[in-house]
Design a protein around this motif. Structure first.
Motif, PDB file in Angstrom:
ATOM      1  N   LYS A  98       0.839  -1.213   0.000  1.00 42.58           N
ATOM      2  CA  LYS A  98       0.000   0.000   0.000  1.00 42.58           C
ATOM      3  C   LYS A  98       0.865   1.252   0.000  1.00 42.58           C
ATOM      4  N   SER A 145       1.154   4.073  -3.134  1.00 41.72           N
ATOM      5  CA  SER A 145       0.861   5.485  -2.887  1.00 41.72           C
ATOM      6  C   SER A 145       2.059   6.355  -3.193  1.00 41.72           C
ATOM      7  N   ALA A 177      -1.522  -3.735  -4.115  1.00 38.73           N
ATOM      8  CA  ALA A 177      -2.232  -2.464  -4.010  1.00 38.73           C
ATOM      9  C   ALA A 177      -2.334  -1.862  -5.400  1.00 38.73           C
ATOM     10  N   TYR A 206      -3.591   1.385  -8.012  1.00 34.49           N
ATOM     11  CA  TYR A 206      -3.788   2.841  -8.021  1.00 34.49           C
ATOM     12  C   TYR A 206      -4.937   3.203  -8.953  1.00 34.49           C
ATOM     13  N   SER A 239      -4.397   4.845  -3.880  1.00 32.71           N
ATOM     14  CA  SER A 239      -4.004   3.435  -3.898  1.00 32.71           C
ATOM     15  C   SER A 239      -4.840   2.611  -2.940  1.00 32.71           C
ATOM     16  N   ILE A 240      -5.262   1.456  -3.399  1.00 30.34           N
ATOM     17  CA  ILE A 240      -6.174   0.610  -2.637  1.00 30.34           C
ATOM     18  C   ILE A 240      -5.551  -0.770  -2.449  1.00 30.34           C
ATOM     19  N   VAL A 260      -5.908  -4.491  -2.043  1.00 23.55           N
ATOM     20  CA  VAL A 260      -6.995  -5.398  -2.395  1.00 23.55           C
ATOM     21  C   VAL A 260      -6.777  -6.778  -1.785  1.00 23.55           C
ATOM     22  N   PHE A 279     -14.912   1.698 -10.068  1.00 17.67           N
ATOM     23  CA  PHE A 279     -14.859   2.583  -8.912  1.00 17.67           C
ATOM     24  C   PHE A 279     -15.412   3.956  -9.275  1.00 17.67           C
ATOM     25  N   VAL A 337      -7.931   9.330   0.237  1.00 20.44           N
ATOM     26  CA  VAL A 337      -7.833   8.004  -0.357  1.00 20.44           C
ATOM     27  C   VAL A 337      -8.935   7.134   0.224  1.00 20.44           C
ATOM     28  N   TYR A 338      -9.919   6.824  -0.587  1.00 17.66           N
ATOM     29  CA  TYR A 338     -11.054   6.028  -0.135  1.00 17.66           C
ATOM     30  C   TYR A 338     -10.771   4.552  -0.361  1.00 17.66           C
ATOM     31  N   VAL A 339     -10.795   3.788   0.708  1.00 14.90           N
ATOM     32  CA  VAL A 339     -10.674   2.341   0.595  1.00 14.90           C
ATOM     33  C   VAL A 339     -11.990   1.788   1.117  1.00 14.90           C
TER      34      VAL A 339
END
Length: 333
Positions: free
Chosen positions: A36, A40, A88, A90, A96-97, A99, A109, A324-326
């Motif tokens: 992650k 990022s 992760a 982007y 960055s998420i 997963v 998304f 950053v929305y996860v």
């Protein structure tokens, strides 16, 4: 003698298996964090894999992770000696998420709509350079010495200071950046996002959409003592809900960060172990729960994404900032 050696070897093998079995889940912390952070740093902050490994992922136990970056796929992966590989990805506008293994590559998304305003006014009212201002009551030599002392020397990487900006009476009176950083560099906001979340809740209250002292916050709490928890209790991390914020083990917080699909549920599902408004406990789970509460105030996820920017971030000119929305977890850059 042979039997003693045989049993000793057997015990060593069993002990090794036990140690590996009990510690294997903890590798999620190492590889998950490293992937992650790498994603990022490379795709959002514009740094390199080598610099990130050297300056960001260089502490124990994260340093043992092996990182790889796929620039075409815009993803980063990390593993520990080939085990527990985590990825992760982007996404432009989202960040960055990290997963999970069952992540579907064609997942769509939503992206927040942004309105970045600019003007020709000098700082702090606009984006232009501030007017030169000298304050006679400030010892600038001592100030510069204090700021310089905040940074590492040579390659110590102990203080890890990236930037220091000193503001006095709305004017920047001293600023300094570590090598490779400047005023345009994006830096992780970490738990400063908790304050942004609180500010968004304040905006919702000002708009009359919520009340800080309201309770019965979630349908899941309607039939037990958790119904007494107020929004104010959550804002003060004073809810009495069970939570373990230990980053060295697979605790509540690390399970939430590295294994949960919806991170707003981790705290919501916990029982009361204390009394609301009388049991303080630091909890990042509570902050994500508040993010979930904010989400519940909107009919659509797009409205939820847009609100943070339209009513706060872009409205006050924080053009470089990104949440950053996860799923329902938020970080800031």
């Amino acid at each position: 003698m042979k039997k003693i050696v045989k049993y000793t070897l057997l015990l060593l093998v069993l002990a090794t298996i036990y140690v590996v079995y009990t510690n294997y889940p903890r590798l999620n912390i190492i590889s998950g964090y490293s992937a992650k952070n790498m994603s990022s740093s490379v795709f959002l902050a514009g740094r390199t894999l080598e610099v990130t490994d050297k300056q960001d992922n260089n502490f124990s136990p994260i340093a043992i992770a092996e990182d790889k970056v796929d620039y075409e796929d815009k993803s980063a992966t990390a593993s520990v000696y080939g085990f527990m590989k985590r990825k992760a990805i982007y996404k432009e506008g989202l960040g960055s998420i990290l997963v999970l293994d069952d992540f579907e590559e064609d997942t769509k998304f939503l992206v927040p709509n942004r309105t970045k305003l600019t003007n020709n006014l000098p700082y702090p009212y606009g984006d232009e350079a501030q007017k030169d201002t000298i304050f006679s009551n400030i010892n600038y030599n001592e100030l510069q010495t204090a700021v310089l002392n905040a940074f590492d020397k040579n390659e110590d990487y102990i203080k890890k200071t990236r930037a220091v900006v000193v503001i006095y009476k709305d004017q920047i009176i001293e600023e300094k950046y570590a090598e490779g950083f400047d005023k345009n560099s994006k830096i992780l906001g970490w738990s400063m996002t908790k304050s942004i979340t609180s500010a968004v809740l304040g905006i919702l209250e000002k708009q009359g959409r919520i009340k800080v002292n309201q309770n019965n916050l979630f349908p899941e709490w309607e039939n037990d003592e958790r119904a007494k928890i107020t929004l104010n209790d959550l804002l003060h991390m004073n809810s009495g809900l069970e939570w373990n914020e230990d980053y060295n083990t697979m605790s509540d917080v690390t399970k939430m960060l590295f294994l949960a699909k919806d991170m707003s549920k981790s705290q919501k599902e916990k029982p009361l172990t204390g009394e609301p408004n009388n049991s303080w406990n630091y909890s990042s789970g509570t902050s994500n729960l508040l993010s979930g509460f904010i989400r519940n105030q909107f009919k659509t996820h797009q409205e939820y994404l847009d609100f943070w920017y339209a009513e706060l971030i872009d409205k006050i000119g924080m053009n470089s900032m990104l949440i950053v929305y996860v799923f329902k977890l938020i970080w800031t850059f």
